[in-house]
Design a protein around this motif. Structure first.
Motif, short mmCIF file in Angstrom:
data_model
loop_
_atom_site.label_atom_id
_atom_site.label_comp_id
_atom_site.label_asym_id
_atom_site.label_seq_id
_atom_site.Cartn_x
_atom_site.Cartn_y
_atom_site.Cartn_z
N LYS A 63 7.81 0.52 -6.42
CA LYS A 63 7.26 -0.29 -7.51
C LYS A 63 7.35 0.57 -8.76
N LYS A 72 2.27 8.27 -5.85
CA LYS A 72 2.36 7.79 -7.23
C LYS A 72 2.92 8.92 -8.09
N GLU A 121 2.08 13.00 -14.04
CA GLU A 121 1.07 12.87 -12.98
C GLU A 121 1.80 12.78 -11.66
N THR A 158 5.82 4.68 -14.29
CA THR A 158 5.03 4.98 -13.10
C THR A 158 5.75 4.42 -11.89
N LEU A 159 5.98 5.30 -10.89
CA LEU A 159 6.63 4.89 -9.66
C LEU A 159 5.63 4.99 -8.52
N TYR A 160 5.58 3.95 -7.68
CA TYR A 160 4.79 3.98 -6.45
C TYR A 160 5.77 4.00 -5.28
N LYS A 212 6.48 -4.97 -14.24
CA LYS A 212 6.48 -4.42 -12.89
C LYS A 212 7.78 -4.82 -12.23
N VAL A 257 4.19 9.72 -12.20
CA VAL A 257 4.44 9.30 -13.59
C VAL A 257 5.45 10.27 -14.17
N GLN A 269 0.65 12.06 -7.36
CA GLN A 269 -0.28 11.96 -6.24
C GLN A 269 0.58 11.76 -5.00
N ASN A 329 0.86 -1.18 0.00
CA ASN A 329 0.00 0.00 0.00
C ASN A 329 0.90 1.23 0.00
N GLU A 368 6.49 0.66 -12.86
CA GLU A 368 5.71 0.01 -13.92
C GLU A 368 5.94 0.72 -15.24
#
Lengths: 246, 246, 246
Positions: A222, A129, A182, A212-214, A235, A131, A184, A125, A224
């Motif tokens: 993470k 986020k 993007e 995309t990085l989390y 991933k 991009v 968040q 979790n 993607e």
């Protein structure tokens, strides 16, 4: 059974991604896609790759698994000219993969998959986020290389930042939020990673313009991105290094 | 006496071919052509090169011989720009070759040719003849490099094939007869060769689009190709390696 | 205080020139220009570089000095794309140079300048002057590299010549006076120099099409060329090697 034809460029993306973490991998072939899940020998990073059957020029497969040596695939890819198609066929009698490029055919012994684990992708979790353009990541890595063997990835409402701290010098690569695709991030997060792993993962991205990085704080990252013009996805998961003090 | 002017590209072809087998060579200059015959130190391969006087921009020579160091010629070739002409003159008083490129003049000591043999090119009766695109040979060699240090050259009524057998993998590069410029092979023939020699010989071909191969079973291969836009010719001869069983 | 913006190409010229002789250098910043004077560790060569404020896109400075590590500047230059501007600012509180390229900022510790000498450029009365194309110097150096580790620079009323003498071979690169931009030489002069130093100095010339050489017999050579499109200048001085006999 497995029989497929694929553009050399697509196969190269797959091989570049998988060989970032492992020398040999189990390719799970199925009716609709090929998937690879693998963990690197040091258990620091994981890859989870899916290539849809639509990424192939021709595709015919039952469920099955193929143990493939990445170096042998690289050798074959070196034979392919731009735009050329590579044909692959599983010769089940001899447990070989028969790979053809132009007039060249290589009969390649498959690797025993008995000892290969089926890693479970953990559910994480991650609160932030981002991009970001792949080019920005590449530039951040180049700037960090001489400074330290670790980098911090940071996200905040202001933007995304890659920071590397050395004994005398430090480097910051800051992408403000209006230069990101993007973002968040309700609050600031920061995790530290080994530069070599992160760098190799970013180098494995050959065609995707964005990643995309989390992210979290002292959490894995993470990563993607798309391969095969959107007909496949990768991933990557990379464990953080916990900082001793701040 | 010897005095000549030649395009750098032509001289480079000659030096590339000769240096494949020997570091120093005796160049026989004559009224109408320059010839070099040489055997490599391990006596596995032979070269027989002829360059017509028409390949030179200017040419004036009596019968004579010049012992030339290939590395020195390569150094001079590195000074030449595309399309540039190289002038050479034998300074008989000092037994030097005086070589000029642009404003640079090198006075180069000649090598003593007393110890250099005059190899006889053996007459061979090789049953198969194949004219193949140089690119196909290059691709076959690249595909074989990681498999084994030997390759088999095969000709049959169906076509020409290069095969390399390793412990676990094998590679076949098959050129079917309709993709060959020419093939004459009443029955199947096959000989095995050291990959490094064959590879170096093929790498020495810089401009010829096609190569003619004469083949037998457990016999040497004869390789012929043009240099200097047809104003010169190279014959390579390479001894087979006899296979212990089959 | 010091704050400036400069095209990456201009900074690269400066760094290439200075790093030819030293790893770290004292940059003297002033109201109208930046200057660097440095002697190599072996005391064989000297550089005297001036970059006018007009070579910068933006420039603001009081008198001051900055001790800069050349390798760190090279690392930053590797981040810059063609035509990109690099911003620099002296952070006096922390004695750091803050350098920004695109989204990347490096905070770089400055080097202590206390131990760095202020070399005096000797006044020399050199009888010959030659203005030669940089390309001719490069070609002369390439031709000499395999011959000897010294080269002689010669000027005479006939032209400018670079000569290298080896045990068996010699090379002469002669530029006759009508191929020179300018020559002033009442009588023949000749001095011998270490090839590695001279070669590195010439390699540091990235944009100047011509170089001015001042020569004598067994005297140092002075080499002058423009940088930054004429908004800066470099003077190199190289000590001769005295020939034991002739």
């Amino acid at each position: 059974m497995f029989e497929g034809k694929v553009k050399a460029d697509v196969l190269r993306e797959v091989v570049d991604v998988v060989s970032t973490l492992v020398d040999e991998a189990k390719f799970n072939v199925g009716k609709d896609s090929v998937t690879v899940k693998a963990v690197d020998p040091a258990h620091v990073a994981m890859v989870d790759l899916t290539l849809d059957r639509g990424a192939f020029e021709a595709y015919k497969a039952d469920e099955g698994e193929l143990g493939i040596d990445m170096d042998k695939m690289k050798e074959i890819l070196r034979l392919a000219k731009a735009g050329e198609t590579i044909a692959m066929r599983h010769d089940e009698d001899k447990n070989r993969l028969v790979v053809t490029v132009g007039n060249t055919t290589r009969r390649m012994a498959l690797v025993d998959t008995a000892g290969m684990s089926d890693p479970k992708v953990p559910s994480l979790n991650l609160p932030a986020k981002v991009v970001v353009r792949t080019d920005e990541l590449r530039q951040a890595i180049r700037a960090s290389e001489s400074i330290s063997d670790h980098i911090a990835l940071k996200a905040s409402p202001e933007g995304f930042e890659v920071v590397s701290e050395g004994d005398t010098d430090n480097v910051s690569h800051m992408v403000p939020k209006d230069l990101l695709e993007e973002i968040q991030a309700k609050e600031a997060v920061r995790s530290l990673f080994p530069l070599d792993y992160f760098s190799n993962m970013v180098k494995a991205i050959s065609s995707a313009p964005n990643v995309t990085l989390y992210l979290g704080s002292d959490y894995p990252v993470k990563m993607e991105f798309k391969i095969a013009g959107g007909k496949g996805e990768v991933k990557f998961l990379l464990a953080p290094r916990i900082e001793s003090d701040g």
